[in-house]
Write a protein that holds these residues in place. Structure first.
Motif, short mmCIF file in Angstrom:
data_model
loop_
_atom_site.label_atom_id
_atom_site.label_comp_id
_atom_site.label_asym_id
_atom_site.label_seq_id
_atom_site.Cartn_x
_atom_site.Cartn_y
_atom_site.Cartn_z
N THR A 368 0.84 -1.20 0.00
CA THR A 368 0.00 0.00 0.00
C THR A 368 0.88 1.25 0.00
N PRO A 369 0.64 2.20 -0.92
CA PRO A 369 1.45 3.43 -0.91
C PRO A 369 1.17 4.26 0.34
N LEU A 370 2.16 5.00 0.77
CA LEU A 370 2.08 5.78 2.01
C LEU A 370 2.41 7.24 1.74
N VAL A 371 1.62 8.12 2.36
CA VAL A 371 1.85 9.56 2.26
C VAL A 371 1.84 10.13 3.67
N PHE A 372 2.77 11.03 3.97
CA PHE A 372 2.81 11.72 5.26
C PHE A 372 2.27 13.13 5.11
N LEU A 373 1.54 13.62 6.13
CA LEU A 373 1.10 15.01 6.11
C LEU A 373 0.73 15.46 7.52
N ALA A 374 0.51 16.76 7.64
CA ALA A 374 -0.05 17.36 8.86
C ALA A 374 -1.24 18.17 8.40
N ALA A 375 -2.42 17.54 8.38
CA ALA A 375 -3.61 18.16 7.78
C ALA A 375 -3.97 19.46 8.46
N GLY A 376 -3.81 19.53 9.79
CA GLY A 376 -4.18 20.74 10.53
C GLY A 376 -3.36 21.94 10.14
N GLN A 377 -2.11 21.69 9.73
CA GLN A 377 -1.21 22.78 9.34
C GLN A 377 -1.15 22.95 7.82
N GLY A 378 -1.85 22.09 7.09
CA GLY A 378 -1.83 22.16 5.63
C GLY A 378 -0.52 21.69 5.03
N GLN A 379 0.26 20.93 5.79
CA GLN A 379 1.55 20.45 5.31
C GLN A 379 1.38 19.08 4.64
N GLY A 380 2.00 18.91 3.48
CA GLY A 380 1.97 17.63 2.80
C GLY A 380 0.78 17.43 1.89
#
Length: 473
Positions: A368-380
């Motif tokens: 499964t492909p993986l993506v990292f982010l910080a949704a609350g900060q709009g990062q990624g």
């Protein structure tokens, strides 16, 4: 198709109803110019050439009152959309003005057009084939760069030309088979069976390719339903709001805020995505409403085109995420993307552990492909959007500018029928079946292909297609 003869003249509003700066009222038919001239201030309209514009006023002959100042565009048959005389009256966009203009023309003898009747006349008069006519509706409904590109390619005849070439090659062999039937008693063979087998292989390969493109075409035309699922407080609603760039879903630190799914659409790099925010997945809730929401989440996942499994990097291990994805997608052939949220709070070691257990979206491998982010900060978010487009596109969309993509369910069904009949012809060749059966199967295949472009059609089929159009088109 030979030009059909229509004795009546139709009229309709061709721009969306409602107040606006301008509105266009369109007429088509033998009396279109005469009807307009009877209420237009420039009496030389009947003598005017096609593809010309005329400024003046519309006047009610009965009361003598001026209805509006207008610009009249005149198109002479056969150089018009319908291949009839066509008049387009640009008036002011008031609902009242439009009603007055329509009423004026109806009183002079025009008939209110039915849904899709202008395009239907264009088809019946030979201005376009049926596949091109359907592309008109697709072009009007296009809401992304790709759907616009595919509809425009079909409107310009790319798909139709490919089908005509296929049918033309098959018709030659069908004619030879029919000739054999005429000389049946003399036991002659006009159609070279080896050549027919080679042609069948080529045509079947093209038809199979068109059918494979339908899955992609359906995505282009109708969009991709991407369900965002995960545990409570993973940040699903925050992610939805970030993708939509608006506060669409309620965000709260209290687990279980989302009880039912919330969905909305956004276009990313020419692809239309419908993102669905769902209730948090947990089985130990005592809240009956929340439990119903969890059940609906699982049902929504089963109908999705893509699953975004969102998890909190600080709360779960790679093994837990993988186990929940397996449980959620059990029995489903569903593409999944793991999205690790809250990178701003997670340690580098935690991210490294996930990175080794999954794969990045553009790397090879079945995981499964993986993506990292910080949704609350709009990062990624940009990385997630790029990964989504790659997940859907693969290599299939790289050449959509020139490739033929089937987007219409009716076309796909006709291609399926053609493929079945072509397979029957091949089976007949392999088993030495008689000429009568080969000719019959080949006729059925030709009929199925002809239904797509309207070379073979019925009134019921035309009614079904054109009643889906908007009135005025």
């Amino acid at each position: 198709m030979a030009q059909a003869l229509f004795s009546d003249t139709i009229v309709a509003l061709s721009t969306p109803p409602g107040a606006g700066a301008l509105a266009i009222v369109r007429l088509s038919g033998p009396a279109a110019v005469d009807l307009t001239a009877a209420v237009f201030s420039k009496k030389n309209l009947t003598q005017a050439a096609g593809h010309t514009l005329h400024y003046g006023t519309l006047r009610d002959p009965d009361s003598g009152s001026i209805v509006d100042e207008v610009v009249v565009a005149l198109y002479r048959a056969p150089r018009s959309f319908t291949r009839e005389d066509v008049v387009e009256i640009s008036c002011h966009g008031s609902d009242y003005v439009v009603r007055q203009v329509l009423a004026l023309l109806l009183r002079r003898g025009a008939r209110l057009a039915e849904a899709g009747e202008f395009t239907k006349r264009a088809f019946l008069n030979g201005a376009m084939d049926l596949a091109q006519a359907e592309a008109v509706a697709d072009l009007i409904a296009a809401d992304s760069a790709l759907s616009h590109r595919v509809a425009l390619n079909q409107l310009r005849g790319g798909f139709s030309q490919e089908l005509r070439e296929l049918r033309g090659r098959l018709i030659k062999f069908a004619a030879l088979l029919e000739l054999e039937l005429d000389f049946g008693e003399e036991d002659v063979e006009f159609a070279d069976r080896t050549g027919l087998a080679q042609l069948l292989a080529e045509v079947r390969a093209v038809v199979a390719g068109l059918l494979r493109s339908f899955e992609l075409g359906n995505v282009i035309k109708n969009g991709i339903t991407a369900v965002i699922a995960g545990r409570p407080n993973a940040g699903k609603s925050t992610l939805l709001n970030a993708l939509l760039r608006e506060e669409r879903a309620i965000v709260s630190a209290i687990p279980g805020t989302t009880r039912d799914f919330i969905e909305d659409e956004v276009s990313i790099d020419g692809l239309r995505f419908r993102f669905v925010d769902t209730a948090g997945l947990r089985d130990d809730t005592a809240d009956e409403v929340e439990a119903i929401g969890v059940a609906r989440t699982r049902e929504r996942v089963s109908k999705a085109a893509l699953l975004l499994y969102l998890f909190d990097l600080t709360q779960m291990s790679p093994e837990e995420v993988q186990a929940e994805i397996r449980e959620l997608t059990q029995g489903l052939d569903l593409p999944v993307m793991a999205v690790g949220n809250k990178t701003d709070l997670a340690t580098p070691d935690a991210q490294a552990a996930f990175a080794s257990a999954f794969r990045i979206p553009d790397a090879a491998g079945p995981e499964t492909p993986l993506v990292f982010l910080a949704a609350g900060q709009g990062q990624g978010l940009e990385g997630l959007q790029e990964a989504l487009v790659r997940q859907v596109r693969g290599s299939a969309l790289e050449n959509t500018a020139s490739a033929t993509i089937v987007t219409n369910v009716r076309h796909a069904r006709a291609l399926e029928a053609a493929a079945a009949h072509l397979a029957a012809v091949q089976a007949g060749l392999d088993t030495g079946r008689g000429t009568e059966l080969l000719a019959a199967d080949l006729r059925h295949a030709l009929a199925a292909l002809g239904e797509i472009t309207g070379e073979i059609s019925s009134e019921d089929l035309l009614t079904s297609i054109f009643t889906q159009f908007c009135i005025g088109k």
